[in-house]
Design a protein around this motif. Structure first.
Motif, PDB file in Angstrom:
ATOM      1  N   PHE A  11      -3.251  14.268  -7.180  1.00 20.08           N
ATOM      2  CA  PHE A  11      -4.285  14.237  -6.138  1.00 20.08           C
ATOM      3  C   PHE A  11      -4.692  15.665  -5.746  1.00 20.08           C
ATOM      4  CE2 PHE A  11      -5.807  13.683  -1.719  1.00 20.08           C
ATOM      5  CZ  PHE A  11      -6.838  12.812  -1.984  1.00 20.08           C
ATOM      6  N   PRO A  64       3.350  -1.115  -3.430  1.00 22.58           N
ATOM      7  CA  PRO A  64       2.575  -0.724  -2.253  1.00 22.58           C
ATOM      8  C   PRO A  64       3.410  -0.821  -0.979  1.00 22.58           C
ATOM      9  CG  PRO A  64       1.281  -2.156  -3.657  1.00 22.58           C
ATOM     10  CD  PRO A  64       2.674  -2.148  -4.209  1.00 22.58           C
ATOM     11  N   HIS A  65       3.409   0.249  -0.201  1.00 19.03           N
ATOM     12  CA  HIS A  65       4.171   0.333   1.049  1.00 19.03           C
ATOM     13  C   HIS A  65       5.673   0.100   0.814  1.00 19.03           C
ATOM     14  CE1 HIS A  65       0.641   0.876   3.361  1.00 19.03           C
ATOM     15  NE2 HIS A  65       0.173  -0.334   3.178  1.00 19.03           N
TER      16      HIS A  65
ATOM     17  N   ALA B 155      -3.196  -3.981  -1.519  1.00 18.66           N
ATOM     18  CA  ALA B 155      -3.914  -2.986  -2.316  1.00 18.66           C
ATOM     19  C   ALA B 155      -4.729  -3.644  -3.431  1.00 18.66           C
ATOM     20  CB  ALA B 155      -2.946  -1.976  -2.911  1.00 18.66           C
ATOM     21  N   GLY B 284      -7.927   9.236  -1.479  1.00 16.19           N
ATOM     22  CA  GLY B 284      -6.815   9.593  -0.598  1.00 16.19           C
ATOM     23  C   GLY B 284      -6.442   8.422   0.297  1.00 16.19           C
ATOM     24  N   LEU B 287      -4.726   5.699  -1.714  1.00 18.88           N
ATOM     25  CA  LEU B 287      -3.346   6.061  -2.044  1.00 18.88           C
ATOM     26  C   LEU B 287      -2.441   6.033  -0.820  1.00 18.88           C
ATOM     27  CD1 LEU B 287      -3.952   9.018  -4.533  1.00 18.88           C
ATOM     28  CD2 LEU B 287      -3.185   6.706  -5.081  1.00 18.88           C
ATOM     29  N   PHE B 288      -2.903   6.669   0.279  1.00 22.94           N
ATOM     30  CA  PHE B 288      -2.002   6.848   1.424  1.00 22.94           C
ATOM     31  C   PHE B 288      -2.003   5.679   2.401  1.00 22.94           C
ATOM     32  CE2 PHE B 288      -2.929  11.271   0.092  1.00 22.94           C
ATOM     33  CZ  PHE B 288      -1.652  11.561  -0.352  1.00 22.94           C
ATOM     34  N   VAL B 289      -3.097   4.922   2.459  1.00 23.68           N
ATOM     35  CA  VAL B 289      -3.146   3.806   3.408  1.00 23.68           C
ATOM     36  C   VAL B 289      -2.728   2.493   2.752  1.00 23.68           C
ATOM     37  CG1 VAL B 289      -4.632   2.456   4.949  1.00 23.68           C
ATOM     38  CG2 VAL B 289      -4.899   4.911   4.829  1.00 23.68           C
ATOM     39  N   TYR B 290      -3.204   2.284   1.514  1.00 23.35           N
ATOM     40  CA  TYR B 290      -2.945   0.985   0.897  1.00 23.35           C
ATOM     41  C   TYR B 290      -1.714   0.985  -0.016  1.00 23.35           C
ATOM     42  CZ  TYR B 290      -7.682  -0.421   2.299  1.00 23.35           C
ATOM     43  OH  TYR B 290      -8.808  -0.723   2.998  1.00 23.35           O
ATOM     44  N   VAL B 291      -1.462   2.122  -0.718  1.00 19.49           N
ATOM     45  CA  VAL B 291      -0.442   2.094  -1.761  1.00 19.49           C
ATOM     46  C   VAL B 291       0.874   2.751  -1.350  1.00 19.49           C
ATOM     47  CG1 VAL B 291       0.118   2.782  -4.119  1.00 19.49           C
ATOM     48  CG2 VAL B 291      -2.180   1.987  -3.592  1.00 19.49           C
ATOM     49  N   LEU B 292       0.845   4.051  -1.037  1.00 21.60           N
ATOM     50  CA  LEU B 292       2.108   4.768  -0.824  1.00 21.60           C
ATOM     51  C   LEU B 292       2.826   4.378   0.470  1.00 21.60           C
ATOM     52  CD1 LEU B 292       1.221   8.339  -2.079  1.00 21.60           C
ATOM     53  CD2 LEU B 292       2.401   6.529  -3.282  1.00 21.60           C
TER      54      LEU B 292
END
Lengths: 70, 292
Positions: A11, A64-65, B155, B284, B287-292
């Motif tokens: 990223f 995810p999460h 996601a 972003g 990636l950061f809200v839905y996945v990670l």
């Protein structure tokens, strides 16, 4: 954890190329292909990352999460 | 306003007179008064608000139209060009700061505040005496369950589809950019047009997702820290996609009119870059809200 770190590093590469596009837009003033080339790299890496994340979720390498759906 | 047709190219172009600043002032003032009346539930409030917004749109249309006409007439020398590019840099800087604040809020809540409430690190005593029954997790609406039970949007499904749509629009705008540099007008107009259509499609699906979240998942702006950060980030991103789509549409008409050449196309380049920026912000978010 390393998978997530890898995603973040890729990223950063995307953001770097986006920034390079802005920089060349300022310096070259539309007279060279450097802006459009940087933006081409940016979209190419983005697609590669998106595909990688998709495959990773599909294969169960990342969840995810952190929630595994079975 | 371009009241003079004779212009010295060695001088930074300044219009002799322009009615737009005063119209902008009145439009903004009317909009704010209208907004204040509306939130205070005064009956005519929303009419004043809409009138203000209409005046604002009229002003933007007219002012940008004048700038385009001045540009086409060749009033802008190298110095003016540099000032436009500097303006773009400052605009983007403010945008980056804007999204950094919201992403920062998400990270701070997720990485620090929620774990503290769960008893990690400095939050041991807070957890012990106030929220002893709370074990930290993400997504969460906190120990008080603000906004009630909710489910998150997975996601897969619409977010995945929307990411695909935006990335595809990134490809089409890049093809249009290459076409402009190569002087291929037909290809430029086609792919720029497809980009606008994809932007609209993204917005349609985003609206569908919000409807689903509000009516079926119980996920609202009031769903505690997750709901508020989720809707602030995705909502402001959606607003930027809306703006980007409008700008691309304007640029499409300008391309069709032949306003840009291979070496002279700052308007196009700035908007194309902005679209890439909005795309990266979404990536972003995904990636950061839905996945990670």
């Amino acid at each position: 954890m390393w998978q997530k770190l890898f995603i973040v590093i890729v990223f950063i590469a995307i953001v770097y190329n986006l920034g390079a596009g802005l920089y060349f837009m300022m310096t070259d003033k539309g007279s060279t292909n450097r802006t459009v080339n940087a933006l081409t790299r940016r979209i190419a890496i983005s697609i590669a990352l998106f595909a990688l994340v998709g495959i990773s979720i599909w294969m169960g390498w990342i969840a995810p999460h952190g929630v595994v759906v079975r | 306003m371009g009241q003079t047709e004779t212009h010295d190219p060695n001088i930074y172009y300044v219009p002799h007179a322009s009615r737009w600043p005063i119209i902008a002032t009145l439009a903004l003032f009317t909009t704010m008064i209208g907004a204040a009346l509306t939130v205070n539930k005064v009956a005519v409030g929303h009419y004043v608000l809409y009138a203000g917004l209409a005046a604002l749109v009229f002003m933007l249309f007219g002012w940008f139209g004048d700038v385009i006409r001045e540009s086409v007439k060749g009033f802008y020398n190298r110095q003016v060009d540099v000032s436009f590019r500097m303006g773009m840099i400052w605009f983007i800087f403010s945008e980056v700061m804007f999204f950094a604040a919201f992403f920062g809020a998400l990270f701070y809540a997720r990485m620090f505040v929620v774990p503290w409430l769960g008893g990690e690190g400095d939050g041991a005593l807070t957890h012990e005496f106030i929220w002893s029954g709370y074990s930290s997790a993400w997504p969460t609406n906190g120990p008080l369950k603000v906004g009630g039970m909710f489910e998150t949007i997975g996601a897969w499904g619409l977010p995945f589809l929307n990411t695909l749509i935006l990335l595809t629009s990134g490809i089409t705008v890049t093809i249009a950019h290459h076409a402009l540099r190569a002087g291929e007008r037909g290809k430029l107009l086609t792919f720029l047009g497809v980009t606008v259509a994809l932007g609209m499609l993204f917005l349609y699906f985003q609206a569908t997702e919000y409807y689903h979240a509000y009516h079926e998942l119980g996920l609202t702006l009031g769903s505690g820290i997750y709901g508020s950060t989720f809707f602030m980030l995705t909502g402001f991103h959606g607003l930027h996609v809306t703006l980007g789509t409008i700008m691309l549409l304007v640029i499409w008409f300008r391309c069709a009119k032949g306003h840009f050449s291979r070496d002279h196309h700052f308007g196009f380049e700035a908007v194309a870059w902005y679209w890439h920026f909005v795309d990266v912000v979404w990536l972003g978010l995904f990636l950061f809200v839905y996945v990670l």
